[in-house]
Design a protein around this motif. Structure first.
Motif, PDB file in Angstrom:
ATOM      1  N   PHE A 167     -16.044 -80.206  65.927  1.00  0.00           N
ATOM      2  CA  PHE A 167     -15.499 -81.231  64.625  1.00  0.00           C
ATOM      3  C   PHE A 167     -14.233 -81.239  64.280  1.00  0.00           C
ATOM      4  N   GLY A 168     -13.753 -80.069  65.703  1.00  0.00           N
ATOM      5  CA  GLY A 168     -12.449 -79.888  66.064  1.00  0.00           C
ATOM      6  C   GLY A 168     -11.141 -79.197  65.251  1.00  0.00           C
ATOM      7  N   ALA A 169     -10.763 -79.821  64.577  1.00  0.00           N
ATOM      8  CA  ALA A 169      -9.301 -79.106  63.300  1.00  0.00           C
ATOM      9  C   ALA A 169     -10.237 -79.056  61.871  1.00  0.00           C
ATOM     10  N   ASN A 170     -11.297 -80.124  61.265  1.00  0.00           N
ATOM     11  CA  ASN A 170     -12.079 -79.842  60.767  1.00  0.00           C
ATOM     12  C   ASN A 170     -13.283 -79.423  60.367  1.00  0.00           C
ATOM     13  N   ALA A 171     -12.887 -78.375  61.537  1.00  0.00           N
ATOM     14  CA  ALA A 171     -14.143 -77.050  60.761  1.00  0.00           C
ATOM     15  C   ALA A 171     -13.727 -76.344  62.388  1.00  0.00           C
ATOM     16  N   ALA A 172     -12.346 -75.341  61.281  1.00  0.00           N
ATOM     17  CA  ALA A 172     -12.390 -74.141  62.091  1.00  0.00           C
ATOM     18  C   ALA A 172     -13.478 -73.231  61.551  1.00  0.00           C
ATOM     19  N   GLY A 173     -13.837 -72.957  60.517  1.00  0.00           N
ATOM     20  CA  GLY A 173     -14.667 -71.767  59.815  1.00  0.00           C
ATOM     21  C   GLY A 173     -16.107 -72.390  59.993  1.00  0.00           C
ATOM     22  N   GLY A 174     -16.374 -73.918  59.906  1.00  0.00           N
ATOM     23  CA  GLY A 174     -17.414 -73.821  59.801  1.00  0.00           C
ATOM     24  C   GLY A 174     -18.038 -75.294  59.266  1.00  0.00           C
ATOM     25  N   VAL A 175     -19.054 -75.631  59.524  1.00  0.00           N
ATOM     26  CA  VAL A 175     -19.618 -76.297  58.810  1.00  0.00           C
ATOM     27  C   VAL A 175     -20.566 -76.201  58.111  1.00  0.00           C
ATOM     28  N   ILE A 176     -21.077 -76.799  56.316  1.00  0.00           N
ATOM     29  CA  ILE A 176     -21.915 -77.464  55.798  1.00  0.00           C
ATOM     30  C   ILE A 176     -22.350 -78.999  56.157  1.00  0.00           C
ATOM     31  N   ARG A 177     -23.700 -78.681  55.608  1.00  0.00           N
ATOM     32  CA  ARG A 177     -24.230 -80.728  55.811  1.00  0.00           C
ATOM     33  C   ARG A 177     -25.115 -80.841  54.735  1.00  0.00           C
ATOM     34  N   LEU A 178     -25.509 -81.176  53.853  1.00  0.00           N
ATOM     35  CA  LEU A 178     -26.576 -81.025  53.023  1.00  0.00           C
ATOM     36  C   LEU A 178     -27.032 -82.926  53.835  1.00  0.00           C
ATOM     37  N   VAL A 179     -28.544 -82.889  53.815  1.00  0.00           N
ATOM     38  CA  VAL A 179     -29.278 -83.893  54.239  1.00  0.00           C
ATOM     39  C   VAL A 179     -29.848 -84.818  52.936  1.00  0.00           C
ATOM     40  N   SER A 180     -30.439 -85.517  52.829  1.00  0.00           N
ATOM     41  CA  SER A 180     -31.011 -86.745  51.394  1.00  0.00           C
ATOM     42  C   SER A 180     -32.320 -86.707  52.762  1.00  0.00           C
ATOM     43  N   ARG A 181     -33.165 -87.103  51.606  1.00  0.00           N
ATOM     44  CA  ARG A 181     -34.207 -87.262  51.971  1.00  0.00           C
ATOM     45  C   ARG A 181     -34.238 -88.950  52.804  1.00  0.00           C
ATOM     46  N   ALA A 182     -34.327 -89.307  53.765  1.00  0.00           N
ATOM     47  CA  ALA A 182     -34.618 -90.022  54.894  1.00  0.00           C
ATOM     48  C   ALA A 182     -35.772 -91.502  54.283  1.00  0.00           C
ATOM     49  N   PRO A 183     -35.179 -92.893  54.625  1.00  0.00           N
ATOM     50  CA  PRO A 183     -36.207 -93.917  54.371  1.00  0.00           C
ATOM     51  C   PRO A 183     -37.687 -93.900  54.783  1.00  0.00           C
TER      52      PRO A 183
ATOM     53  N   PRO B 178      -4.811 -80.886  51.142  1.00  0.00           N
ATOM     54  CA  PRO B 178      -6.244 -80.465  51.022  1.00  0.00           C
ATOM     55  C   PRO B 178      -6.666 -79.367  52.575  1.00  0.00           C
ATOM     56  N   ASP B 179      -7.998 -78.973  51.852  1.00  0.00           N
ATOM     57  CA  ASP B 179      -8.383 -77.857  52.872  1.00  0.00           C
ATOM     58  C   ASP B 179      -9.572 -78.710  53.744  1.00  0.00           C
ATOM     59  N   SER B 180      -9.607 -78.336  55.196  1.00  0.00           N
ATOM     60  CA  SER B 180     -10.263 -79.099  55.527  1.00  0.00           C
ATOM     61  C   SER B 180     -10.587 -78.204  57.027  1.00  0.00           C
ATOM     62  N   ALA B 181     -10.730 -76.496  56.365  1.00  0.00           N
ATOM     63  CA  ALA B 181     -11.401 -75.489  57.420  1.00  0.00           C
ATOM     64  C   ALA B 181     -12.599 -75.373  57.398  1.00  0.00           C
ATOM     65  N   VAL B 182     -13.458 -75.676  56.248  1.00  0.00           N
ATOM     66  CA  VAL B 182     -14.666 -75.822  56.303  1.00  0.00           C
ATOM     67  C   VAL B 182     -15.293 -76.742  55.792  1.00  0.00           C
ATOM     68  N   ARG B 183     -16.493 -77.662  56.681  1.00  0.00           N
ATOM     69  CA  ARG B 183     -15.839 -79.488  56.570  1.00  0.00           C
ATOM     70  C   ARG B 183     -17.928 -79.252  55.939  1.00  0.00           C
ATOM     71  N   PHE B 184     -17.422 -79.792  54.734  1.00  0.00           N
ATOM     72  CA  PHE B 184     -18.478 -80.300  54.002  1.00  0.00           C
ATOM     73  C   PHE B 184     -19.333 -81.900  53.687  1.00  0.00           C
ATOM     74  N   LEU B 185     -20.332 -82.023  54.872  1.00  0.00           N
ATOM     75  CA  LEU B 185     -20.866 -82.873  54.509  1.00  0.00           C
ATOM     76  C   LEU B 185     -22.236 -83.552  53.925  1.00  0.00           C
TER      77      LEU B 185
END
Length: 707
Positions: free
Chosen positions: A151-167, A112-119
């Protein structure tokens, strides 16, 4: 499946909840938001600072930016993000790379890929980005470079995060529908508000449901049907509970089903027609649940607990020969992945003379993935069963010290323990003998203790200008190879941790009464014991493994600017550049590569956009996107072609209604999303370039109603 069948029953159940809701002074205006330069908060960073004061390279796109670009899926945005790339060969973009770091596939036996954390909010779907629809998403964030502290080992390249609309404490909603070329039909609704009438902030909810159907831009001549079609459903529920002044609980649930075909390649590389007699599938069923609790009852400190779990069943299959007139072969993969993450954090809420801010935390993660693969032809049934089990445990901390009222130094450290076990079992049934070959099983294991960190110097200049310099030591954890077809006398059973040193200098500022906002980051990245994915074989029979090559380097920049010409007119631009090199290497099995630039590092990329968006009436935008050529692999020299595409939209907004006519790739540019180079054509199997083409021109109409 008909579009309304999943959406209408839920909508009919929910609408009565909001029917009695009374408008309040705090209700948002129904008018479309203007393109203003409002502050942005980067939630994926450890301290969630404002964009203008983040000491890292980042791109943030709020809801208005997503809408004006016509983004319907994160894959629509990738080409516009500086130094972010993705790899095709799937029905939706799934594998992402930042500054050249990140995997480009997960074929049988690949880990499994763990280099770019996708949230997605607090859900971790790293390597599973196909589900990244942007309906009712309030913000998209891309952090570039190793995120060692958070994020350590799970984000050697970086992080992508999608934030949904909050209540929210007042009722709001959205109805949206789209039709377009390629048989596009989309529909969705979102609804949220208070569940306790007399205490609107006590318990709040938001539900978003969306359905997408399209033909997939390919038509199969052999079977005379659209075997690359998409059928995608998603639902997200968010709840916020404030039981007291000290506690806040945020829960979420996600369900996603991608029932997509996969029939993408043809021997003649025509890009529109396929000839497979056994077309494949690209399916992904995902379920997730998360719970975030925050306690603020202690003086000077805040406690946060974040728990999340996800369960994903996926199928990926394809016709090996891509035709009905060559050798017969069909590959079928199924994967079951479960992931549990738990984080505990203690953050300061008051500053002292010595320490401006601090964080202490602990993290635990366990990932299990079971895979079954079969490759069938008239004479054989080849089987591969794998199990991959990875456990990460980490302690981390970050502290900031003010050298003056405008200058701060920040130090972050993370210690991480990595324990990986795997099993691969190979079988083969031979029809000519009506018997199985001897079963082969490998059970490799790998463990390591990793130390990373970051030190940054931040300085706030006058008039809102901000400069920073940072040094980061990141790491990409080692692991095991579970493809039991490899030769353990030549191919590696395990591969080592890759370490990365990242150096950055950045500047952000606003001018002309904050009508102009711009930022630029210059970086240099050193990679030690660079991990490379490799393969050996031909036709439909390959073995896959990861190994350590030699060192690599990437030097580049990322820049963006937004200028509000008037309250209604604005222009935007971004620029990216990378110069990279991977030292020549020869693996123990004799496979060679390197001696040129790294894969997934296009030398440059540019975007420019012009937007007109008044509060009501006609609006429109046009975007130009340009990318240089790039390699897909570090062991072959075929590159994707450079390209330029134009996207645009024209619409009309009236009160709660918005109608938009949009177009993507308006010049119908032919360009690549994935390039292979191997022999796949009977009888001589001469090594040939094969291309997965990007989507052609598509025009559609979207209608939305906000309340």
């Amino acid at each position: 499946m008909q579009l309304p069948t999943r959406i209408l029953p839920t909508l009919a159940w929910l609408l009565p909840l909001s029917a009695h809701a009374q408008p309040t002074p705090s209700s948002p205006s129904a008018e479309p938001a203007k393109l203003t330069l409002e502050p942005l908060i980067v939630t994926a960073d450890l301290w969630a600072p404002p964009f203008q004061r983040l000491p890292a390279s980042v791109s943030v796109y709020n809801q208005a930016a997503l809408e004006t670009r016509g983004v319907r899926h994160f894959g629509d945005l990738v080409e516009q993000v500086p130094n972010l790339t993705f790899t095709g060969g799937t029905s939706r973009p799934r594998y992402f790379q930042i500054r050249g770091i990140g995997e480009n596939s997960q074929y049988e036996g690949e880990t499994p890929d763990s280099a770019v954390r996708f949230l997605v909010d607090d859900f971790d779907f790293t390597g599973l980005g196909s589900l990244a629809g942007t309906f009712d998403v309030s913000q998209v964030e891309v952090l570039r470079g190793p995120q060692a502290g958070a994020f350590g080992a799970n984000a050697a390249g970086g992080v992508i995060r999608l934030v949904s609309r909050a209540p929210t404490s007042f009722w709001t909603g959205l109805l949206e529908s789209s039709v377009g070329e390629d048989g596009l039909r989309e529909g969705g609704f979102a609804l949220g508000g208070p569940l306790v009438k007399d205490q609107p902030e006590k318990l709040m909810m938001r539900l978003a449901v969306h359905q997408h159907v399209s033909d997939g831009f390919r038509h199969n001549i052999t079977l005379n049907r659209d075997t690359n079609a998409r059928d995608e459903f998603s639902a997200r529920l968010r709840l916020t509970w404030n039981p007291s002044a000290d506690w806040r609980w945020e829960g979420a649930a996600l369900v996603s089903r991608l029932d997509n075909g996969f029939d993408d390649f043809a021997l003649d590389n025509n890009g529109r027609l396929t000839y497979s007699d056994q077309p494949g599938r690209d399916e992904q069923d995902s379920v997730g649940a998360s719970l975030r609790g925050t306690y603020v009852g202690w003086q000077g400190a805040r406690l946060t607990s974040v728990s999340s779990g996800s369960w994903v069943d996926s199928t990926y299959s394809y016709d090996d020969d891509w035709t009905a007139a060559s050798y017969e072969g069909f590959s079928h993969h199924t994967r079951d992945r479960s992931l549990f993450n738990q984080e505990l954090r203690l953050d300061s809420t008051t500053a002292t003379a010595a320490i401006d801010r601090w964080t202490l935390g602990a993290f635990f993660s366990n990932l299990d993935e079971d895979t079954r693969y079969t490759n069938t032809d008239p004479g054989n049934i080849r089987g591969l069963v794998t199990r991959y089990d990875a456990t990460n445990t980490a302690l981390f901390g970050q502290v900031g010290h003010r050298l003056s009222t405008r200058t701060r130094v920040v130090l972050g450290l993370r210690w991480e323990s990595l324990d990986v076990k795997g099993t691969g079992t190979r079988t083969r049934f031979r029809a000519s003998r009506n018997a199985y070959d001897p079963v082969v099983t490998f059970s490799p294991a790998f463990d390591d203790s990793l130390l990373g960190g970051k030190v940054s110097l931040e300085h706030q200049l006058a008039n809102g200008h901000f400069v920073f310099a940072s040094v980061t030591r990141g790491y990409k954890g080692g692991a095991v190879n579970v493809d039991a077809r490899i030769d353990p006398l030549k191919d590696p059973l395990v591969y080592d941790t890759e370490y990365l040193w990242n150096y950055e200098v950045g500047y952000r500022g606003t001018w002309l009464d904050q009508r102009l906002r711009a930022d630029i980051t210059v970086f240099h990245l050193d990679r030690r014991d660079t991990q490379v994915r490799d393969s050996a074989g031909f036709g439909g029979s390959y073995r896959f493994f990861t190994d350590n090559a030699n060192d690599a380097r990437v030097t580049g920049l990322e820049a963006s600017a937004t200028f509000a010409l008037t309250p209604d007119w604005s222009v935007e631009a971004s620029a990216a550049q990378m110069d990279s090199a991977l030292d020549r290497f020869v693996l123990e099995n004799g496979n060679a590569g390197g001696g040129r630039e790294l894969a997934n590092t296009p030398r440059h990329g540019f975007t420019a956009g012009l937007r007109y968006r008044p509060a009501q009436g006609f609006f429109g935008s046009v975007d130009w996107v340009n990318r240089a050529r790039q390699y897909d692999s570090n062991n072959q020299n075929e590159a994707r072609r450079p390209y330029s595409v134009v996207n645009a939209n024209l619409g009309f907004a009236w009160k709660e209604w918005t109608i938009t006519v949009w177009g993507r790739n308006l010049t119908d540019k032919v360009y690549d999303q994935r390039v292979f180079f191997f022999g796949n054509e009977d009888p001589d199997y001469v090594e040939t370039r094969y291309e997965s083409r990007a989507a052609p021109r598509q025009i559609g109409v979207t209608a939305s109603y906000r309340f």
